[in-house]
Design an enzyme around this catalytic site. Structure first.
Site, PDB file in Angstrom:
ATOM      1  N   ARG A  33      39.544  61.308  51.173  1.00 38.38           N
ATOM      2  CA  ARG A  33      39.883  62.327  50.180  1.00 38.38           C
ATOM      3  C   ARG A  33      39.096  63.599  50.486  1.00 38.38           C
ATOM      4  NH1 ARG A  33      39.335  57.432  47.261  1.00 38.38           N
ATOM      5  NH2 ARG A  33      41.237  56.795  46.165  1.00 38.38           N
TER       6      ARG A  33
ATOM      7  N   LYS B 252      36.049  57.536  44.120  1.00 36.82           N
ATOM      8  CA  LYS B 252      36.823  57.482  42.881  1.00 36.82           C
ATOM      9  C   LYS B 252      36.599  56.170  42.150  1.00 36.82           C
ATOM     10  CE  LYS B 252      41.601  58.009  41.231  1.00 36.82           C
ATOM     11  NZ  LYS B 252      43.006  58.228  41.637  1.00 36.82           N
TER      12      LYS B 252
ATOM     13  N   HIS C 279      45.381  66.031  50.549  1.00 41.61           N
ATOM     14  CA  HIS C 279      45.515  64.674  50.019  1.00 41.61           C
ATOM     15  C   HIS C 279      46.775  64.006  50.573  1.00 41.61           C
ATOM     16  CE1 HIS C 279      44.143  61.701  47.036  1.00 41.61           C
ATOM     17  NE2 HIS C 279      45.417  61.376  46.943  1.00 41.61           N
TER      18      HIS C 279
ATOM     19  N   ARG D  83      46.836  61.356  53.445  1.00 40.59           N
ATOM     20  CA  ARG D  83      46.719  59.933  53.140  1.00 40.59           C
ATOM     21  C   ARG D  83      48.092  59.287  52.976  1.00 40.59           C
ATOM     22  NH1 ARG D  83      42.158  58.060  50.612  1.00 40.59           N
ATOM     23  NH2 ARG D  83      43.261  57.345  48.740  1.00 40.59           N
TER      24      ARG D  83
ATOM     25  N   HIS E 111      41.682  52.144  47.635  1.00 38.86           N
ATOM     26  CA  HIS E 111      42.390  51.944  46.384  1.00 38.86           C
ATOM     27  C   HIS E 111      41.844  50.704  45.683  1.00 38.86           C
ATOM     28  CE1 HIS E 111      46.248  54.320  47.615  1.00 38.86           C
ATOM     29  NE2 HIS E 111      45.266  55.100  47.204  1.00 38.86           N
TER      30      HIS E 111
ATOM     31  N   TYR F  51      37.586  38.669  42.675  1.00 39.27           N
ATOM     32  CA  TYR F  51      37.162  37.642  43.604  1.00 39.27           C
ATOM     33  C   TYR F  51      37.320  38.047  45.068  1.00 39.27           C
ATOM     34  CZ  TYR F  51      36.882  34.471  39.661  1.00 39.27           C
ATOM     35  OH  TYR F  51      36.527  33.875  38.484  1.00 39.27           O
TER      36      TYR F  51
END
Length: 414
Positions: free
Chosen positions: A241, A271, A331, A334, A358, A368
């Site tokens: 980013r 983020k 951006h 991406r 993400h 997990y």
């Protein structure tokens, strides 16, 4: 309709909590673990409250009704049957929350732990902190969440709701609480606005975009031109980013001249508030090595002001100068990389999502799955680096007067 003793005795557990009502607020709460708890809902001074009488069969139906009758006498006299006038609550929400935070803080990144506590101190403690943790209702939690939503902080409101549930999951085994009042609030949260995807060109135009970046000629001085070009290329290579790139410092990089160069982006700049590891392609690493000659500060991409990085708008203005206003954002790099990786059908979705930093959409799975996939992500980003390098042709318009400023052009990077 009033309950019968047999209904109470043979009430079976289900996958979720459910209630058997006896009337006048009294009900039996049946938990998924099979426990049966007597509760009484009532209103005092316009506010809904909850009394806990005890567990069945230790407290039978008749005894629960006697406690209900006593509570209603208190209400009739204008007193709150749940009040404890002579002593403070045994465990307030704030005390339980701080105990929960202290228990888990050692396992968290210090910055993330500090932000979590700051959220609670700013929003949760003023609304719920002094209340007995058993007396906090779903309505109380929802009111706190709504106040945060009202200022537009939708991500914070969701995190706070999650924190409250985590606090109760910690408190219940300690015997401080019996139920989680935030458990069923997810559907009541204000939905996030629809994601507005950043503008980007089609994949068929990617070679032309890469060539335009490599031949970038949009700044007044060779140094500014070289830094902007390098920042754009590095962002394209790394799938980062804008702020992750522009605020990068040299101490975040490891092994730039080895076979496994790595970039550790600190949690404070991410983020999702967790450290992000980026296995760099040879092209990205070589670009950084060549940039050292003009980077005189701790920032990899220095701006015009002393000891400051490039500005927030440096790279997007670079796209404008290349003729991509309204067609391609930084951006959007991406999105191009993600499209390529998904369409290639050679890389697992988990690798792609981890490379883009993400969050796991499945919260249970995300809790997990701590795999970093460094080796397959390194291969994927190296394939992307090779592809981008291949797109630069000999007639891309690279200016030789920039070579000394930022090292060899992309076409010469091996």
């Amino acid at each position: 309709m009033a309950l019968k003793e047999l209904e109470v005795r043979y009430a079976t557990k289900r996958s979720r909590d459910y209630k058997l009502a006896d009337g006048e607020g009294l009900h039996l709460l049946v938990r998924p673990n099979g426990s049966k708890l007597w509760r009484m809902k009532y209103r005092f001074e316009g506010r809904e409250k909850l009394l806990s009488f005890g567990a069945y069969p230790q407290l039978g139906l008749a005894e629960a009704r006697l406690k209900r009758a006593a509570a209603r006498l208190e209400l009739a006299a204008g007193r709150d049957p749940g009040a404890r006038p002579d002593r403070k609550p045994a465990m307030t929400f704030e005390k339980a929350a701080r105990a929960w935070h202290e228990h888990r803080a050692a396992s968290l990144d210090p910055g993330h732990a500090a932000r979590t506590l700051a959220r609670l101190e700013r929003d949760a403690f003023p609304a719920l902190g002094k209340t007995d943790i058993r007396a906090v209702t779903s309505a109380d939690v929802l009111a706190m969440v709504r106040s945060v939503e009202a200022r537009g902080a939708l991500d914070v409101s969701r995190r706070l709701k999650q924190h409250v549930s985590q606090i109760y999951r910690f408190a219940i085994p300690h015997g401080w609480a019996d139920t989680d009042p935030a458990a069923y609030l997810s559907d009541l949260l204000k939905p996030k606005p629809r994601v507005r995807h950043m503008a980007r060109v089609g994949m068929e135009e990617l070679p032309k975009l890469v060539q335009a970046i490599d031949a970038y000629d949009g700044e007044e001085t060779p140094r500014r031109r070289a830094v902007t070009r390098a920042a754009l290329l590095f962002t394209l290579f790394s799938w980062a980013r804008t702020n992750e790139t522009r605020l990068a410092t040299w101490d975040e990089f490891e092994g730039l001249e080895t076979a496994e160069p790595l970039w550790r982006v600190p949690a404070a700049r991410m983020k999702m508030e967790r450290e992000h590891l980026v296995p760099l392609s040879t092209q990205a690493a070589a670009l950084l090595v060549s940039l050292r000659e003009i980077s005189k500060t701790g920032f990899v991409f220095p701006g015009d002001k002393p000891n400051q990085p490039i500005s927030q708008n440096t790279m997007i203005y670079g796209c404008y100068r290349m003729g991509y206003r309204g067609r391609q954002t930084v951006h959007g790099f991406r999105g191009l990389a993600s499209t390529w990786a998904n369409e290639a059908e050679s890389y697992r979705p988990d690798w792609i999502e981890m490379a883009l930093a993400h969050a796991e959409r499945d919260e249970v799975r995300g809790a997990y799955n701590s795999a970093l996939y460094l080796t397959p992500r390194r291969r994927m980003l190296q394939d992307w680096g090779n592809l981008v390098e291949h797109m630069v042709t000999s007639d891309a318009g690279v200016r030789r007067d920039d070579v000394e400023e930022v090292g060899p052009p992309l076409t010469a990077v091996a």
